[in-house]
Scaffold this motif. Structure first.
Motif, PDB file in Angstrom:
ATOM      1  N   ASP A 193       0.799  -1.223   0.000  1.00 40.32           N
ATOM      2  CA  ASP A 193       0.000   0.000   0.000  1.00 40.32           C
ATOM      3  C   ASP A 193       0.833   1.276   0.000  1.00 40.32           C
ATOM      4  O   ASP A 193       0.289   2.377   0.027  1.00 40.32           O
ATOM      5  CB  ASP A 193      -0.964  -0.002   1.192  1.00 40.32           C
ATOM      6  CG  ASP A 193      -0.239  -0.083   2.522  1.00 40.32           C
ATOM      7  OD1 ASP A 193       0.919  -0.544   2.554  1.00 40.32           O
ATOM      8  OD2 ASP A 193      -0.827   0.290   3.549  1.00 40.32           O
ATOM      9  N   VAL A 194       2.152   1.150  -0.057  1.00 38.67           N
ATOM     10  CA  VAL A 194       3.036   2.316  -0.090  1.00 38.67           C
ATOM     11  C   VAL A 194       3.379   2.605  -1.555  1.00 38.67           C
ATOM     12  O   VAL A 194       4.017   1.796  -2.226  1.00 38.67           O
ATOM     13  CB  VAL A 194       4.324   2.073   0.727  1.00 38.67           C
ATOM     14  CG1 VAL A 194       5.236   3.282   0.669  1.00 38.67           C
ATOM     15  CG2 VAL A 194       3.979   1.729   2.173  1.00 38.67           C
ATOM     16  N   LYS A 195       2.920   3.751  -2.042  1.00 36.95           N
ATOM     17  CA  LYS A 195       3.140   4.125  -3.442  1.00 36.95           C
ATOM     18  C   LYS A 195       4.580   4.581  -3.663  1.00 36.95           C
ATOM     19  O   LYS A 195       5.223   5.127  -2.764  1.00 36.95           O
ATOM     20  CB  LYS A 195       2.185   5.251  -3.855  1.00 36.95           C
ATOM     21  CG  LYS A 195       0.734   4.877  -3.731  1.00 36.95           C
ATOM     22  CD  LYS A 195       0.369   3.799  -4.715  1.00 36.95           C
ATOM     23  CE  LYS A 195      -1.090   3.430  -4.612  1.00 36.95           C
ATOM     24  NZ  LYS A 195      -1.424   2.227  -5.303  1.00 36.95           N
ATOM     25  N   ALA A 196       5.055   4.355  -4.881  1.00 39.24           N
ATOM     26  CA  ALA A 196       6.399   4.786  -5.258  1.00 39.24           C
ATOM     27  C   ALA A 196       6.517   6.303  -5.147  1.00 39.24           C
ATOM     28  O   ALA A 196       5.573   7.032  -5.446  1.00 39.24           O
ATOM     29  CB  ALA A 196       6.696   4.341  -6.685  1.00 39.24           C
ATOM     30  N   VAL A 197       7.672   6.772  -4.741  1.00 42.48           N
ATOM     31  CA  VAL A 197       7.949   8.199  -4.669  1.00 42.48           C
ATOM     32  C   VAL A 197       8.079   8.702  -6.114  1.00 42.48           C
ATOM     33  O   VAL A 197       8.938   8.217  -6.852  1.00 42.48           O
ATOM     34  CB  VAL A 197       9.239   8.470  -3.859  1.00 42.48           C
ATOM     35  CG1 VAL A 197       9.625   9.933  -3.913  1.00 42.48           C
ATOM     36  CG2 VAL A 197       9.087   7.987  -2.426  1.00 42.48           C
ATOM     37  N   PRO A 198       7.223   9.636  -6.541  1.00 40.72           N
ATOM     38  CA  PRO A 198       7.225  10.086  -7.940  1.00 40.72           C
ATOM     39  C   PRO A 198       8.590  10.570  -8.445  1.00 40.72           C
ATOM     40  O   PRO A 198       8.976  10.289  -9.577  1.00 40.72           O
ATOM     41  CB  PRO A 198       6.199  11.221  -7.957  1.00 40.72           C
ATOM     42  CG  PRO A 198       5.289  10.923  -6.817  1.00 40.72           C
ATOM     43  CD  PRO A 198       6.165  10.278  -5.770  1.00 40.72           C
ATOM     44  N   GLU A 199       9.330  11.278  -7.600  1.00 38.02           N
ATOM     45  CA  GLU A 199      10.653  11.769  -8.004  1.00 38.02           C
ATOM     46  C   GLU A 199      11.607  10.608  -8.269  1.00 38.02           C
ATOM     47  O   GLU A 199      12.439  10.674  -9.172  1.00 38.02           O
ATOM     48  CB  GLU A 199      11.251  12.695  -6.932  1.00 38.02           C
ATOM     49  CG  GLU A 199      10.468  13.976  -6.720  1.00 38.02           C
ATOM     50  CD  GLU A 199       9.247  13.814  -5.810  1.00 38.02           C
ATOM     51  OE1 GLU A 199       9.115  12.781  -5.111  1.00 38.02           O
ATOM     52  OE2 GLU A 199       8.407  14.727  -5.800  1.00 38.02           O
ATOM     53  N   ALA A 200      11.492   9.546  -7.481  1.00 40.41           N
ATOM     54  CA  ALA A 200      12.350   8.366  -7.670  1.00 40.41           C
ATOM     55  C   ALA A 200      11.982   7.634  -8.951  1.00 40.41           C
ATOM     56  O   ALA A 200      12.861   7.143  -9.668  1.00 40.41           O
ATOM     57  CB  ALA A 200      12.243   7.431  -6.468  1.00 40.41           C
TER      58      ALA A 200
END
Length: 74
Positions: A53-60
């Motif tokens: 349920d933890v979404k990827a960090v967009p900047e990463a």
């Protein structure tokens, strides 16, 4: 695969991490007294991938090569 496994396998408290690309399952063996499951999910998200349920960090995600972005192998 390499990014995730290398980061996790060199993280304190993690004994073993292996990503199966065919079924997209990450197997992690860890010492819960040294690192939590939530911390592991956060590490994966900071690499650029979603973990449960933890979404990827967009900047990463944007820093990943095109082939390694989610959906990039299609």
């Amino acid at each position: 695969k390499h990014r995730i496994e290398e980061k996790l396998n060199y993280t304190a408290g993690i004994k073993f991490a292996e990503l199966n690309l065919q079924n997209k399952v990450l197997e992690v063996k860890f010492n819960p007294q040294k690192i939590s499951l939530d911390e592991i999910r956060t590490i994966v998200s900071e690499i650029g991938y979603s973990a449960d349920d933890v979404k990827a960090v967009p900047e990463a995600v944007q820093k990943l090569p095109a082939c390694c972005k989610p959906g990039g192998m299609k």
